[in-house]
Design a protein around this motif. Structure first.
Motif, short mmCIF file in Angstrom:
data_model
loop_
_atom_site.label_atom_id
_atom_site.label_comp_id
_atom_site.label_asym_id
_atom_site.label_seq_id
_atom_site.Cartn_x
_atom_site.Cartn_y
_atom_site.Cartn_z
N ASP A 1 1.04 -1.09 -0.33
CA ASP A 1 0.36 0.25 -0.05
C ASP A 1 0.97 1.03 -0.05
O ASP A 1 0.63 2.17 0.28
N THR B 1 2.11 5.08 -1.29
CA THR B 1 2.17 6.02 -1.58
C THR B 1 3.50 6.05 -2.36
O THR B 1 4.46 6.27 -1.77
N GLU B 2 3.55 7.50 -3.10
CA GLU B 2 4.71 8.25 -3.87
C GLU B 2 5.50 9.18 -2.88
O GLU B 2 7.04 8.54 -2.72
N ILE C 1 5.24 1.94 -8.48
CA ILE C 1 4.17 2.45 -7.81
C ILE C 1 3.18 3.56 -8.82
O ILE C 1 2.05 3.42 -8.55
N TYR C 2 4.25 3.99 -10.17
CA TYR C 2 2.64 5.40 -10.97
C TYR C 2 2.00 4.80 -11.25
O TYR C 2 0.43 4.93 -11.29
N THR C 3 1.90 3.40 -11.76
CA THR C 3 1.67 2.43 -13.16
C THR C 3 0.65 2.20 -11.68
O THR C 3 -0.91 2.19 -11.86
N LEU C 4 0.70 1.94 -10.81
CA LEU C 4 -0.43 0.68 -9.61
C LEU C 4 -2.00 2.50 -9.52
O LEU C 4 -2.72 1.80 -9.52
N ASN C 5 -0.95 3.55 -9.83
CA ASN C 5 -1.63 4.22 -9.16
C ASN C 5 -2.37 5.16 -10.25
O ASN C 5 -3.51 6.28 -9.52
N ASN C 6 -2.44 5.09 -11.45
CA ASN C 6 -3.16 5.46 -12.52
C ASN C 6 -3.50 4.83 -14.13
O ASN C 6 -3.34 4.93 -14.84
N CYS C 7 -4.12 2.79 -12.74
CA CYS C 7 -4.63 2.20 -14.09
C CYS C 7 -5.08 1.87 -13.79
O CYS C 7 -6.28 2.22 -11.93
N LYS D 1 -8.72 -0.84 -11.74
CA LYS D 1 -9.28 -1.47 -10.76
C LYS D 1 -8.57 -2.58 -11.17
O LYS D 1 -8.05 -3.40 -10.55
N LYS E 1 -5.05 -2.89 -11.59
CA LYS E 1 -4.32 -2.54 -10.17
C LYS E 1 -4.59 -4.14 -9.25
O LYS E 1 -3.48 -4.08 -8.32
#
Length: 325
Positions: free
Chosen positions: A160, A162-163, A242-248, A250, A253
């Motif tokens: 879990d 975050t950046e 992390i960037y990919t997880l937050n910008n794909c 559901k 992800k």
């Protein structure tokens, strides 16, 4: 000429003398310890940390170094070496810089004790000469490195991240030691000056860029050829991921988290994850952030008058981003 040799040019004499002093600072009455420390000295890496200490000291002072600068460089190298020896035990790693690690040759128990010995030697070198300001800089770095590693382990369990947390992890784990080198160099020649804080920040920015570059290697590089995927296998959360997880979506992800958590040993699946991160601009984003750190670091250097030492530090900033391994 290799870039590292070019960076070293203005401090060649200092680095030679440093190597002698560093070797002496490890000496012991115990033959086994001397054998092991001799092995450590002979397989030295690029020695970037002492280089930062000397280049910063000379840039800040207009070309001067003193005994405190040498002690600062020795202490940071002793403590850095101690952390590497302990890291190899923690990671159960048999190789370090292409050589066998201490734990591979002498087993874990001896490796842990050697790490402890190097740590104490570093602390005593500062205490014996009353360099308490230098000791504080180093002790804060060691504390932060341990916290960073533990924070990473804690967060890797549930992915879990975050950046913000990622930046805090790499600031503590990687950047804090380079920040300490630069602060030490400055503090050794001009204690209590604003340069100490400025140079700490400069080192921290380089350290952040350095770690992001390391993250990128996991996704392949022209020099290495194929991607390694080692970070994914070890469930390490890096900036591209992390960037990919937050910008794909559901669904994607869910698939990504499942892949990293439960299928990280499956080569085909790891390849798919790497391909998806690339498609999702994860690498492009990480490269952009890395360059932002570089620009900030160079803007701090721009406040200093031109000199060979400043030019070498600028080269060092470029090298961190352009290196091939």
């Amino acid at each position: 000429m290799k870039v590292v040799e070019e960076i070293k040019l203005p401090i060649v004499d200092e680095m030679e003398l440093f190597e002698q002093k560093f070797s002496q600072s490890m000496s012991s009455q115990v033959a086994l310890l001397n054998r092991i420390t001799h092995y450590i000295v002979n397989r030295k890496g690029k020695q970037m940390r002492p280089m930062f200490v000397f280049l910063v000291a000379k840039m800040v002072s207009g070309g001067e170094v003193n005994e405190r600068t040498y002690r600062g460089a020795s202490v940071i190298e002793l403590i850095h070496t101690a952390t590497l020896v302990h890291d190899d035990v923690v990671d159960d790693s048999n190789r370090r810089r292409g050589f066998f690690s201490i734990n591979a040759l002498w087993k874990n128990k001896i490796a842990v004790l050697v790490g402890d010995y190097l740590l104490s030697k570093g602390l005593l070198l500062s205490i014996d000469h009353g360099d308490f300001d230098l000791l504080k800089i180093i002790s804060v770095a060691v504390r932060e490195m341990s916290e960073g590693e533990l924070l990473q382990i804690e967060k890797a369990r549930n992915l879990d991240i975050t950046e913000e947390i990622y930046f805090e992890i790499i600031r503590q784990k990687t950047a804090t030691l380079i920040a300490a080198c630069c602060a030490l160099g400055s503090c050794s020649v001009s204690p209590d000056s604003p340069d100490v804080h400025k140079m700490r920040k400069f080192g921290e920015l380089i350290g952040m860029a350095f770690q992001i570059k390391d993250d990128l290697f996991d996704y392949g590089d022209t020099a290495i050829g194929k991607p390694t995927g080692i970070d994914i296998k070890e469930q390490k959360m890096t900036l591209p991921l992390i960037y990919t997880l937050n910008n794909c979506t559901k669904e994607k992800k869910k698939w990504l988290i499942n892949s990293v958590k439960n299928h990280n040993k499956d080569k085909k699946r790891v390849k798919e994850v790497i391909a998806f991160v690339k498609e999702s601009s994860g690498l492009d984003y990480a490269i952009k952030v890395m360059h932002q750190f570089k620009t900030e670091a160079l803007s701090i250097l721009s406040e200093y008058p031109d000199s060979d030492y400043k030019s070498s530090l600028e080269l060092m900033v470029d090298y961190v981003i352009d290196r091939k391994k």
